[in-house]
Design a protein around this motif. Sequence first.
Motif, PDB file in Angstrom:
ATOM      1  N   ALA A 124      -1.128   1.394   5.743  1.00 28.53           N
ATOM      2  CA  ALA A 124      -2.575   0.351   5.065  1.00 28.53           C
ATOM      3  C   ALA A 124      -2.816   0.557   4.033  1.00 28.53           C
ATOM      4  O   ALA A 124      -3.545  -0.328   3.409  1.00 28.53           O
ATOM      5  N   LEU A 152      -5.666  -4.475   5.801  1.00 32.07           N
ATOM      6  CA  LEU A 152      -6.297  -3.209   6.236  1.00 32.07           C
ATOM      7  C   LEU A 152      -8.105  -4.066   5.281  1.00 32.07           C
ATOM      8  O   LEU A 152      -8.759  -4.544   5.775  1.00 32.07           O
ATOM      9  N   SER A 168      -6.047  -4.407  12.494  1.00 35.97           N
ATOM     10  CA  SER A 168      -5.127  -4.598  11.656  1.00 35.97           C
ATOM     11  C   SER A 168      -3.717  -3.744  11.768  1.00 35.97           C
ATOM     12  O   SER A 168      -4.137  -2.228  11.969  1.00 35.97           O
ATOM     13  N   ASP A 180      -7.606   0.182  12.140  1.00 38.43           N
ATOM     14  CA  ASP A 180      -6.222   0.195  11.806  1.00 38.43           C
ATOM     15  C   ASP A 180      -4.698   1.267  12.942  1.00 38.43           C
ATOM     16  O   ASP A 180      -4.648   1.869  13.318  1.00 38.43           O
ATOM     17  N   ARG A 234      -1.809   1.669  12.513  1.00 41.94           N
ATOM     18  CA  ARG A 234      -0.646   2.691  12.547  1.00 41.94           C
ATOM     19  C   ARG A 234       0.904   1.897  13.139  1.00 41.94           C
ATOM     20  O   ARG A 234       1.607   2.153  12.392  1.00 41.94           O
ATOM     21  N   GLY A 276      -4.103   4.791  16.688  1.00 37.61           N
ATOM     22  CA  GLY A 276      -3.981   4.172  15.442  1.00 37.61           C
ATOM     23  C   GLY A 276      -5.933   4.686  14.876  1.00 37.61           C
ATOM     24  O   GLY A 276      -6.331   6.348  15.054  1.00 37.61           O
ATOM     25  N   GLU A 298      -1.860   6.580   3.561  1.00 37.04           N
ATOM     26  CA  GLU A 298      -1.117   6.106   5.248  1.00 37.04           C
ATOM     27  C   GLU A 298       0.347   6.563   4.456  1.00 37.04           C
ATOM     28  O   GLU A 298       0.822   7.087   5.587  1.00 37.04           O
TER      29      GLU A 298
END
Length: 675
Positions: free
Chosen positions: A481, A545, A540, A566, A568, A527, A485
């Motif tokens: 994102a 994001l 997302s 998020d 992930r 996530g 990350e």
Amino acid sequence: MGQSEPSLRRQACATWADCPEAEKDKKLSVRPETPLLDSVQTPVDLRKLPKEKLQQLADELREEMISAVSVTGGHFGAGLGVVELTVALHYVFNTPDDRLIWDVGHQAYPHKILTGRRDRIRTIRQGGGLSPFTKRGESDYDPFGAGHSSTSISAALGMAVANKMADKPGKAIAVIGDGAMSAGMAYEAMNNAEQAGNRLVVILNDNDMSIAPAVGGLSAYLAKIVSSHTFLSLRGFGKKIIEMLPRPLADRARQAEEYARGMAAGGGTLFDELGFYYVGPIDGHNMEHLLPVLENVRDAIDGPILVHVVTEKGHGHPFAEPNQEKYHAVPQFDVVTGERKKSTPKAPTYTNVFADALIKESEKDDKICAITAAMPSGTGLNKYGDRFPDRTFDVGIAEQHAVTFAAGLATEGYKPFVAIYSTFLQRAYDQIVHDVAVQKLPVRFAIDRAGLVGADGPTHAGSFDVTYLASLPNMVVMAAADEAELMHMVATAASIDDRPSAVRYPRGEGLGVELPDEGKVLEIGKGRIVKKGSKVAILSLGARLGEALKAAEDLESRGLSTTVADARFAKPVDDQLIRDLAATHDVLITLEENAIGGFGAHVMDFLAEEGILDGGSLKVRAMKLPDQFQDHGKPEQMYEDAGLNASGIVATILKTLGHNDYGQALGDSAAAQKP
């Protein structure tokens, strides 16, 4: 026939610094004086010119290309290197009836100028303008679209065989660079070349002097002789004589002929073995060398021919010649000084963050190594290679080999990271499936340029990798994102030693978030909640994001409490996170920069399997790229067209809730984005 002094430089300021500020923008749009080029609208006009005028035309064509790319940016060095070759090919061959196929398309800007598109050349790579690559729908002179490397010979072979079966005289000419010859597909095509008869011509554009550096007058003379009708006729007669000889004598005669041609032409035995008659090497910037050889090749009556032409990337430009990699593709620049139009970066690029993160992981683990397929600088592995030269492997334009090579390393306990653009990784899908996923080998895929890529258009967009990877058993698929990350996901991939994994990230700069000292290992399939709300949930995946958070602000201003999460991981999905969001919100939106069948489809499948959608009040929508190939343009406009910006997210949510003002939300946001 020497080059004339560039008229564009005569008109410009002596140096960039000498120009007043008001003149700098003007200078970018100054056009060179090109009286001869002005008379050529299509190759039909070109073929009316006397031969002695062709070098002047080439000089003017080079100036026009430099002027155009200084305004638009784009691919530069390769096109400059084939200016004379482009003029000669269109002069000698009867295009478009003779099919001219440019491998990749980086080198096709001069071709576009000569084939009726000069008036639009300053729209190249712009929204609604010319494609940066050859494109069938753009011109009859583009018989085959080319976004990826090493496809030209296969396509030309198909066209040549079609002409042969239809008893048509037209030739098919493939222009392929020596770098593209590192891909196995080129040799697969050449292995079948004899089926085309004399209708196939391959121009090997050797622009790195990697095959034969000596291209003087003697070489040109010999190339002219061995490509002549008389020589080819004698050779054909000789072949018939050889076929009548007893086997031992016939073998000796063939060896003698190969040896004689090797002495005369400097090589080509490999191409002979693949069914081609080899001619060259010849100087690709010398019309007096090019024209007679190409004319002989055009009139050849016996089998496919390969012409080895030596050129120089960036030829004729003082900054591009010595900096071939740097000037492969350029932003806007000053035609006199070469100074580029610069923008101040707001954050490090994802590519650089990946490279730095991989270096940090490799400093802790000597089993980590990195593989790229002819894109070391594009993937950041040039930086990694400077630090770990013995653990960095550039395999050339050979994505299939790169993946299986990595699989072999993984079987022996090494931890390979395969850094390849999303669009190029598609070429190795069979190897991902059979050589990696089926065997559960821990190969790590670092997927750069995931999502839309702006000016490079649909052939380079990373639109499908979530779909084609997350459908595979044993695969972990992550999407960053932001740049922090990405660091965590590189660390996570390094830690996964029982199955393959992938992390995708976009082109360009990150969001400017604070970067940790090093990445931390994430829990697989989990996530995170970024913003807590109660009515609307946006789940997302990846780099949208930031737009989801902007959309949440808009929704909150409308009284709609919004959660932003998020994901992930596209695979495995976070089952518990999805359950919680579905149980506590009226609307659940999935968001991804990927085509149909990706993350949203996996979430929908989970919701259906769990029975969460059975008769409940939850409204679910999957936001993704539209089911079409999006043309090139400015990224901001592409995201707006796809509905994947903040206004598009807000409009989708309002429409899902039955609000009548969802169209107004789009209009308000679009108006706010205009300067």
